[in-house]
Scaffold this motif. Structure first.
Motif, PDB file in Angstrom:
ATOM      1  N   TRP A   1       2.066   9.831  -5.776  1.00 20.09           N
ATOM      2  CA  TRP A   1       1.388  10.955  -5.119  1.00 20.09           C
ATOM      3  C   TRP A   1       2.372  11.731  -4.252  1.00 20.09           C
ATOM      4  O   TRP A   1       2.367  12.976  -4.250  1.00 20.09           O
ATOM      5  N   ALA A   2       3.225  11.035  -3.529  1.00 20.02           N
ATOM      6  CA  ALA A   2       4.167  11.691  -2.629  1.00 20.02           C
ATOM      7  C   ALA A   2       5.190  12.524  -3.391  1.00 20.02           C
ATOM      8  O   ALA A   2       5.650  13.563  -2.896  1.00 20.02           O
TER       9      ALA A   2
ATOM     10  N   ILE B   1       0.838  -1.209   0.000  1.00 19.36           N
ATOM     11  CA  ILE B   1       0.000   0.000   0.000  1.00 19.36           C
ATOM     12  C   ILE B   1       0.870   1.254   0.000  1.00 19.36           C
ATOM     13  O   ILE B   1       0.607   2.210  -0.748  1.00 19.36           O
ATOM     14  N   ILE B   2       1.914   1.256   0.807  1.00 11.69           N
ATOM     15  CA  ILE B   2       2.817   2.405   0.866  1.00 11.69           C
ATOM     16  C   ILE B   2       3.503   2.622  -0.480  1.00 11.69           C
ATOM     17  O   ILE B   2       3.679   3.762  -0.927  1.00 11.69           O
TER      18      ILE B   2
ATOM     19  N   LEU C   1       1.646   4.607  -3.028  1.00 13.28           N
ATOM     20  CA  LEU C   1       1.498   6.023  -2.695  1.00 13.28           C
ATOM     21  C   LEU C   1       2.672   6.866  -3.178  1.00 13.28           C
ATOM     22  O   LEU C   1       2.626   8.098  -3.082  1.00 13.28           O
ATOM     23  N   HIS C   2       3.724   6.227  -3.698  1.00 15.21           N
ATOM     24  CA  HIS C   2       4.925   6.960  -4.095  1.00 15.21           C
ATOM     25  C   HIS C   2       4.676   8.053  -5.141  1.00 15.21           C
ATOM     26  O   HIS C   2       5.184   9.168  -4.998  1.00 15.21           O
TER      27      HIS C   2
ATOM     28  N   TYR D   1       2.899   1.378  -9.041  1.00 15.39           N
ATOM     29  CA  TYR D   1       1.563   0.785  -9.021  1.00 15.39           C
ATOM     30  C   TYR D   1       1.615  -0.727  -9.256  1.00 15.39           C
ATOM     31  O   TYR D   1       0.956  -1.505  -8.554  1.00 15.39           O
TER      32      TYR D   1
ATOM     33  N   LEU E   1       8.500   7.894   2.954  1.00 17.51           N
ATOM     34  CA  LEU E   1       7.876   6.645   2.520  1.00 17.51           C
ATOM     35  C   LEU E   1       8.905   5.530   2.371  1.00 17.51           C
ATOM     36  O   LEU E   1       8.608   4.363   2.662  1.00 17.51           O
TER      37      LEU E   1
END
Length: 497
Positions: free
Chosen positions: A132-133, A125-126, A129-130, A210, A145
């Motif tokens: 977006w971060a 899950i983390i 998110l990369h 992703y 992250l």
């Protein structure tokens, strides 16, 4: 001549690996009818766990180039200098090192299956998110992250080692353990080889985060359903295979409740030799893993598509050699051609000193000699595979009951030093296109290989230590270490006095 057939009724003292006998001890293993069994299915699950775990840690090494260097007009990229990139690459290890000892204790207490499965869910899950971060060029959030990924991935080796200590018989230890851990190279190959195609797709560089996150998430669910902490926890294993494994692992069923012998660990010379060997391997492996894409792009002048494929080539060769070298190691030891200790030291030397020589040669290559540089790099990384039959299985040689906590300590210490590897590159390599600056990096890595393997040769052992035994029995000069014991094994004792 006396024959002892080891059965389920054999005393715990004998099954744990220590017996006071005079004379010469020879072992003859009967043919195992379980040529392929549940232990191999569990090993396959762990293999893919290693592979997809490395998806989550290697994706940033592949993505850092297109993230900071636009390929076409309109590509989103971030103007991060060499020091910032090195900081991003090293931040994974900050969390990874901190997680090691707690991860080993958690795996010992709750089992490797639960700890590894849940941690991989979180890491997946983390990872997704990369992208977006990174929006807006916020490298600080990316670093945060990567620290979280390190924390969740820190359970990988201690958990897998805890599982292997229960599932890998001594007669198959090199092959099963090396096969499982070769998943790291397999995952590295896949993620690096496909990264160029992902970058060329409509997803661009965010796609690598992703895809790797989704695949690892799917595996973690599968593992939580079908994985098992030990043979006795499996609902599909036969009684014959279960007894065969339990008698040949040396890890007692009560090991979850045994207190970790910290004092014995930290006063054990063989354990310090093991730590040195793992530190040398880890420093060299991660220096190359995190920096090869940048080196190929800046010094060897290879385009991103070629970079991706050629970056994967050394790890593909390493994966193949893992599958070739490990059965050779088991064969030499099982046939008493080499003692276990000599075998571990020999293969660890091959796995660290051949790469050392290759790195020194590669440091003098330029863009006009890219083929020679790639060849040396491939040989060097490829022969790292031999070290898997050295230090990597040595925890289980020394103490099957505490292999997980031992791995957490040695892996934590090795990575604690290795987190400085990308920082050293960032400090030394000011101009990424200057070969002489990369030469310094390769010489430093070669020196680490030289010293660390020498310490393993001097202090390393591969016999079960007295503090592994639940009864904490001392060893003496008349004690014999039985390296291969099982229901289908005969111990032949020939008196020589």
């Amino acid at each position: 001549m006396v024959y002892i057939l080891v059965t389920e009724r054999t005393p715990l003292l004998l099954k744990s690996g220590f017996v006071r006998l005079k004379g010469n001890l020879k072992l003859r293993r009967k043919k195992d009818s379980n040529a392929f069994g549940v232990r191999h299915v569990q090993a396959l699950l762990m293999f893919f766990g290693m592979a997809f775990g490395y998806f989550l840690r290697v994706n940033i090494s592949a993505a850092i180039v297109p993230m900071t260097k636009p390929r076409t007009t309109g590509d989103e990229y971030y103007d991060w200098d060499s020091s910032t990139k090195s900081l991003i690459l090293s931040s994974f290890f900050w969390g990874y090192v901190v997680a090691q000892v707690p991860a080993g204790l958690l795996a010992k207490r709750f089992g490797g299956k639960l700890v590894l499965g849940i941690a991989t869910v979180l890491a997946s899950i983390i990872t997704m998110l990369h992208p977006w971060a990174a929006s807006g060029g916020s490298w600080q959030v990316i670093c945060f992250l990567r620290v979280l990924i390190g924390l969740t991935q820190g359970v990988l080796y201690p958990s897998v080692h805890t599982l292997l200590a229960k599932w890998a018989p001594r007669t198959e230890r090199s092959f099963l353990a090396t096969s499982v851990y070769s998943g790291a190279q397999f995952g590295t190959v896949i993620i690096l080889a496909t990264s160029g195609f992902i970058f060329d797709s409509s997803m661009g560089w965010p796609g690598i985060f992703y895809i790797s996150g989704a695949v690892a998430l799917a595996w973690s669910i599968l593992f939580l359903v079908f994985g098992a902490d030990s043979p006795k926890d499996s609902k599909v294993i036969s009684k014959q295979e279960r007894e065969y494994i339990e008698h040949l692992t040396g890890s007692g069923s009560e090991s979850k409740s045994l207190p970790v012998p910290w004092k014995s660990l930290f006063t054990s010379a063989p354990f310090y030799g093991l730590i040195a060997a793992q530190t040398g391997f880890t420093w060299g492996f991660y220096t190359l893993l995190t920096e090869i894409p940048t080196y190929m792009d800046s010094v060897l002048k290879l385009n991103v598509a070629s970079n991706a494929l050629l970056s994967a080539l050394p790890y593909f060769v390493m994966w193949l050699l893992c599958l070739i070298v490990s059965p050779i190691s088991d064969m030499l030891i099982n046939r008493n051609i080499l003692s276990t200790t000599v075998g571990r030291k020999l293969f660890n030397t091959i796995g660290q000193w051949i790469p050392m020589a290759c790195l020194i040669g590669m440091s003098y290559m330029t863009s006009e000699e890219s083929v020679a540089a790639i060849t040396l790099l491939t040989i060097g990384v490829g022969f790292n595979a031999a070290a898997f039959c050295g230090y990597l299985v040595n925890h289980m040689d020394l103490s099957p009951n505490f292999a997980g906590p031992m791995m957490s300590i040695s892996n934590g210490f090795g990575n604690l030093l290795s987190l400085f590897a990308p920082l050293v590159v960032g400090a030394v390599v000011v101009n990424e296109e200057e070969p002489s600056e990369w030469r310094i990096v390769f010489y430093i890595t070669a020196g680490v290989y030289l010293v660390c393997n020498a310490l393993f040769i001097i202090f390393g052992q591969a016999t079960i230590q007295s503090w592994n035994d639940p009864m904490n029995l001392p060893t003496n000069t008349k004690s014999q270490t039985i390296e291969r014991i099982g229901e289908d094994t005969e111990a032949t004792i020939t008196k020589s006095e």
